[in-house]
Design an enzyme around this catalytic site. Structure first.
Site, PDB file in Angstrom:
ATOM      1  N   TYR A  52       0.833  -0.666  -0.001  1.00 22.08           N
ATOM      2  CA  TYR A  52      -0.294   0.252   0.265  1.00 22.08           C
ATOM      3  C   TYR A  52       1.011   1.358   0.450  1.00 22.08           C
ATOM      4  O   TYR A  52       1.873   1.508   1.005  1.00 22.08           O
ATOM      5  CB  TYR A  52      -0.879  -0.005   1.010  1.00 22.08           C
ATOM      6  CG  TYR A  52      -1.843   1.074   1.338  1.00 22.08           C
ATOM      7  CD1 TYR A  52      -2.229   1.994   0.313  1.00 22.08           C
ATOM      8  CD2 TYR A  52      -1.227   1.527   2.277  1.00 22.08           C
ATOM      9  CE1 TYR A  52      -3.264   2.402   0.643  1.00 22.08           C
ATOM     10  CE2 TYR A  52      -1.718   3.517   2.476  1.00 22.08           C
ATOM     11  CZ  TYR A  52      -3.113   3.962   1.441  1.00 22.08           C
ATOM     12  OH  TYR A  52      -3.628   5.187   1.810  1.00 22.08           O
ATOM     13  N   HIS A  82      -4.508  15.748  -3.558  1.00 22.28           N
ATOM     14  CA  HIS A  82      -4.845  16.369  -1.918  1.00 22.28           C
ATOM     15  C   HIS A  82      -4.966  17.542  -1.199  1.00 22.28           C
ATOM     16  O   HIS A  82      -5.650  17.890  -0.669  1.00 22.28           O
ATOM     17  CB  HIS A  82      -4.366  15.605  -1.362  1.00 22.28           C
ATOM     18  CG  HIS A  82      -4.906  13.878  -1.009  1.00 22.28           C
ATOM     19  ND1 HIS A  82      -4.349  12.845  -2.186  1.00 22.28           N
ATOM     20  CD2 HIS A  82      -4.967  13.560  -0.023  1.00 22.28           C
ATOM     21  CE1 HIS A  82      -5.248  12.511  -1.957  1.00 22.28           C
ATOM     22  NE2 HIS A  82      -5.069  11.893  -1.200  1.00 22.28           N
ATOM     23  N   ASN A 194       1.076  12.221   5.120  1.00 15.90           N
ATOM     24  CA  ASN A 194       0.025  11.104   6.015  1.00 15.90           C
ATOM     25  C   ASN A 194       0.877  11.024   7.244  1.00 15.90           C
ATOM     26  O   ASN A 194       1.620  10.591   8.396  1.00 15.90           O
ATOM     27  CB  ASN A 194       0.559   9.194   5.801  1.00 15.90           C
ATOM     28  CG  ASN A 194      -0.939   8.629   5.945  1.00 15.90           C
ATOM     29  OD1 ASN A 194      -1.555   9.174   6.400  1.00 15.90           O
ATOM     30  ND2 ASN A 194      -0.961   7.609   5.073  1.00 15.90           N
ATOM     31  N   TYR A 277     -16.115  34.289  44.530  1.00 17.14           N
ATOM     32  CA  TYR A 277     -15.117  33.272  43.774  1.00 17.14           C
ATOM     33  C   TYR A 277     -13.977  33.764  43.152  1.00 17.14           C
ATOM     34  O   TYR A 277     -13.000  32.859  43.374  1.00 17.14           O
ATOM     35  CB  TYR A 277     -16.025  31.892  43.766  1.00 17.14           C
ATOM     36  CG  TYR A 277     -16.937  31.932  44.216  1.00 17.14           C
ATOM     37  CD1 TYR A 277     -17.087  31.575  46.152  1.00 17.14           C
ATOM     38  CD2 TYR A 277     -18.134  30.567  43.935  1.00 17.14           C
ATOM     39  CE1 TYR A 277     -17.779  31.399  46.459  1.00 17.14           C
ATOM     40  CE2 TYR A 277     -19.131  30.064  44.550  1.00 17.14           C
ATOM     41  CZ  TYR A 277     -19.158  29.804  46.310  1.00 17.14           C
ATOM     42  OH  TYR A 277     -19.823  29.661  46.690  1.00 17.14           O
ATOM     43  N   ARG A 280     -11.296  34.432  45.599  1.00 19.36           N
ATOM     44  CA  ARG A 280     -11.186  33.382  46.595  1.00 19.36           C
ATOM     45  C   ARG A 280     -10.854  32.279  45.525  1.00 19.36           C
ATOM     46  O   ARG A 280      -9.666  32.139  46.768  1.00 19.36           O
ATOM     47  CB  ARG A 280     -12.404  33.253  47.911  1.00 19.36           C
ATOM     48  CG  ARG A 280     -11.830  32.532  48.847  1.00 19.36           C
ATOM     49  CD  ARG A 280     -12.884  32.213  49.559  1.00 19.36           C
ATOM     50  NE  ARG A 280     -14.584  32.762  49.414  1.00 19.36           N
ATOM     51  CZ  ARG A 280     -15.483  32.340  49.504  1.00 19.36           C
ATOM     52  NH1 ARG A 280     -15.689  31.211  50.249  1.00 19.36           N
ATOM     53  NH2 ARG A 280     -16.300  33.101  49.065  1.00 19.36           N
ATOM     54  N   PHE A 326      -1.779   7.343  12.185  1.00 23.09           N
ATOM     55  CA  PHE A 326      -2.131   8.820  11.221  1.00 23.09           C
ATOM     56  C   PHE A 326      -3.798   9.223  11.777  1.00 23.09           C
ATOM     57  O   PHE A 326      -3.925  10.561  11.906  1.00 23.09           O
ATOM     58  CB  PHE A 326      -2.295   9.532  10.086  1.00 23.09           C
ATOM     59  CG  PHE A 326      -3.859   7.490   9.509  1.00 23.09           C
ATOM     60  CD1 PHE A 326      -4.238   7.863  10.242  1.00 23.09           C
ATOM     61  CD2 PHE A 326      -2.713   6.269   8.877  1.00 23.09           C
ATOM     62  CE1 PHE A 326      -5.343   6.514   9.543  1.00 23.09           C
ATOM     63  CE2 PHE A 326      -3.839   5.440   8.663  1.00 23.09           C
ATOM     64  CZ  PHE A 326      -4.933   5.256   9.139  1.00 23.09           C
ATOM     65  N   GLU A 411     -12.864   5.413   5.192  1.00 25.47           N
ATOM     66  CA  GLU A 411     -12.092   6.048   6.737  1.00 25.47           C
ATOM     67  C   GLU A 411     -13.442   6.518   6.938  1.00 25.47           C
ATOM     68  O   GLU A 411     -14.001   7.025   6.528  1.00 25.47           O
ATOM     69  CB  GLU A 411     -11.095   7.202   6.027  1.00 25.47           C
ATOM     70  CG  GLU A 411     -10.308   6.874   4.941  1.00 25.47           C
ATOM     71  CD  GLU A 411      -9.124   7.805   4.565  1.00 25.47           C
ATOM     72  OE1 GLU A 411     -10.409   8.753   4.144  1.00 25.47           O
ATOM     73  OE2 GLU A 411      -8.483   7.529   4.041  1.00 25.47           O
TER      74      GLU A 411
END
Length: 507
Positions: A52, A82, A194, A277, A280, A326, A411
């Site tokens: 791959y 991409h 990746n 608060y 404090r 990844f 995915e």
């Protein structure tokens, strides 16, 4: 010079590279690992094994075999296809961090790239050539594919870069510095994109700013304590030891240190029995944010030295495993945690602002104005702070709880970690503006109470801050003051007042 080896990069080292422009290089041992990993890839290609990302398509197209003659074209096609990010670019500092972190990950020796790829990344870092990387478009799993593709474009001489204060074509900057564009070979395009370096780089820059702000928030709160004649008994050591959180104990200690010689703070029963608060509970609230910051720091330092490529190459190529390193879930959760922690620092700061501008709570002139009625004073400063903390509450919604399947459902669970990191950065900017407003108000409150009675450290801080924001003698455009004070906080770590280092352990 910072020497990277893939295993021991620290936040202080990253800070020196990002902000002091420290040069970077690789250790000889790490480059040896890189070369061994590359030989494994070349053997796979030569033997025409099906692996791959080396001779297959990507994602859902992983079952498509690629002819050996097209392996180089495959990698360039991957980068170009991409590179589809949108929106404003990441800050240059983040782009610089992305290159640094990607190089460090490749030096682990599991990715199969040539040493030339890492040397090219180093050359861009050392020559201050920073790819223009759109900040939107990553799902935070399968790696930060879109952002890292824009980074990789610069290495091959495509896309745009920040160079000497301008945006120019990448090839122009490379030629100006004598850098040869890369020709990507087997697996190198995939190895560059990746990974989790966009969310991690954004996370690192955000954390560095958040840590500085967290220290500043305490010092600013100390000035507020003096402006409101706050009760210091609440910071007594035994109170915080009794609960047991080391971060809470540390905040209380710093508050005692800042206010140790103040003549403006009070004791129980002197003016009132208890404070609200927001005064404090400074150690409890700020301390809890420090707990979150500690968690985030730990995760970032792991991820900065992590192998987040896919597939990973082991045993000289005898074992090539497709995994999921990844996936950005660890950083997504950390960034969501950071969002909440910093939103709370702004939240409690805004409540202290309200106490200073509200005459029923402060005993000071209404809205700290020298002429209440004719002049509105700090009235709308509080409005602005309230708006920012409200915006933070929407940004603090966890990005990591969402997932949208991609790549034809291959995915099918993603982290949205880059969205979380971007939102965390925005919250930090909002928080800085809220703290700037608190400081403007606290300085004015201290002026009314008597600067000469302030503690030595808070008085020094008062003098420094008064150089960028004048007293409220009359109404003016306070947007300019907020900007000036925010810039002052950006360039002035607490160490400028305390003499303590920027980086120190929380405990």
């Amino acid at each position: 010079m910072v020497t990277l080896n893939g295993h021991s990069l620290t936040l202080p080292q990253v800070q020196s590279v990002l902000y002091d422009y420290e040069q970077v290089e690789a250790s000889a041992e790490s480059m040896k690992r890189v070369e061994e990993s590359r030989r494994a890839v070349e053997k796979i290609v030569a033997e025409n094994k099906v692996v791959y990302g080396i001779n297959t398509g990507f994602g859902k197209l992983s079952d498509v075999l690629i002819d050996q003659k097209d392996v180089e074209k495959l990698q360039l096609n991957l980068i170009r296809s991409h590179a589809c990010g949108v929106g404003d670019p990441f800050p240059e500092t983040v782009s610089r961090a992305m290159m640094l972190l990607r190089a460090n990950a490749l030096l682990k020796g599991y990715s199969g790239v040539r040493r030339e790829v890492i040397e090219c990344l180093f050359a861009l870092v050392n020559c201050r050539i920073h790819p223009v990387i759109p900040r939107q478009g990553s799902l935070g799993a399968s790696g930060d594919l879109a952002p890292l593709s824009h980074l990789a474009l610069a290495l091959v001489g495509e896309g745009e870069v920040f160079y000497k204060g301008q945006v120019v074509p990448a090839i122009t900057a490379l030629r100006a510095e004598g850098i040869e564009p890369l020709t990507l070979t087997a697996k190198e395009g995939l190895a560059l994109i990746n990974g989790t370096q966009a969310m991690t780089a954004m996370g690192v820059v955000t954390y560095l700013e958040a840590e500085q702000l967290a220290y500043q928030a305490e010092l600013i709160a100390a000035v507020t304590m003096e402006g409101l004649r706050g009760i210091t008994d609440a910071f007594a050591e035994e109170v915080h030891i009794a609960r047991g959180y080391p971060e809470q104990v540390a905040v209380a200690k710093r508050m005692r240190d800042y206010l140790s010689d103040s003549q403006l703070t009070t004791r129980q029963g002197q003016l009132r029995v208890q404070d609200a608060y927001s005064l404090r509970c400074i150690p409890q609230v700020h301390g809890a944010s420090w707990q979150a910051l500690g968690y985030v720091k730990e995760k970032l330092e792991i991820e900065m030295n992590a192998a987040t490529d896919n597939p990973l190459i082991f045993d000289d190529g005898d074992k090539v495993i497709s995994g999921g390193n990844f996936h950005g879930q660890p950083i997504a959760l950390a960034m969501d945690f950071l969002k909440i922690a910093m939103a709370e620092l702004a939240n409690i700061s805004e409540r202290r602002i309200e106490r200073m501008v509200n005459p029923q709570l402060s005993g000071l002139p209404a809205f700290l104005s020298p002429q209440p009625g004719l002049q509105s004073g700090a009235m709308i400063l509080q409005y602005c702070a309230a708006s920012l903390v409200s915006e933070n509450k929407t940004l603090a919604h966890p990005a990591s709880v969402d997932s949208i399947p991609s790549s034809a459902n291959q995915e099918d669970h993603v982290s949205m970690g880059t969205i979380a990191a971007r939102h965390a950065y925005k919250i930090v900017q909002n928080c800085r503006n809220v703290l700037s407003i608190e400081l403007i108000c606290a300085l004015q409150a201290a002026d009314y109470q008597g600067v000469e009675k302030m503690a030595a450290k808070t008085k020094q801080f008062h003098v420094m801050a008064r150089q960028v924001t004048a007293p409220l003698a009359e109404d003016r455009v306070f947007a300019k003051d907020i900007k000036s004070v925010a810039e002052f906080l950006t360039r002035t770590p607490v160490s400028a007042v305390t003499g303590k280092p920027f980086f120190k352990e929380v405990s």
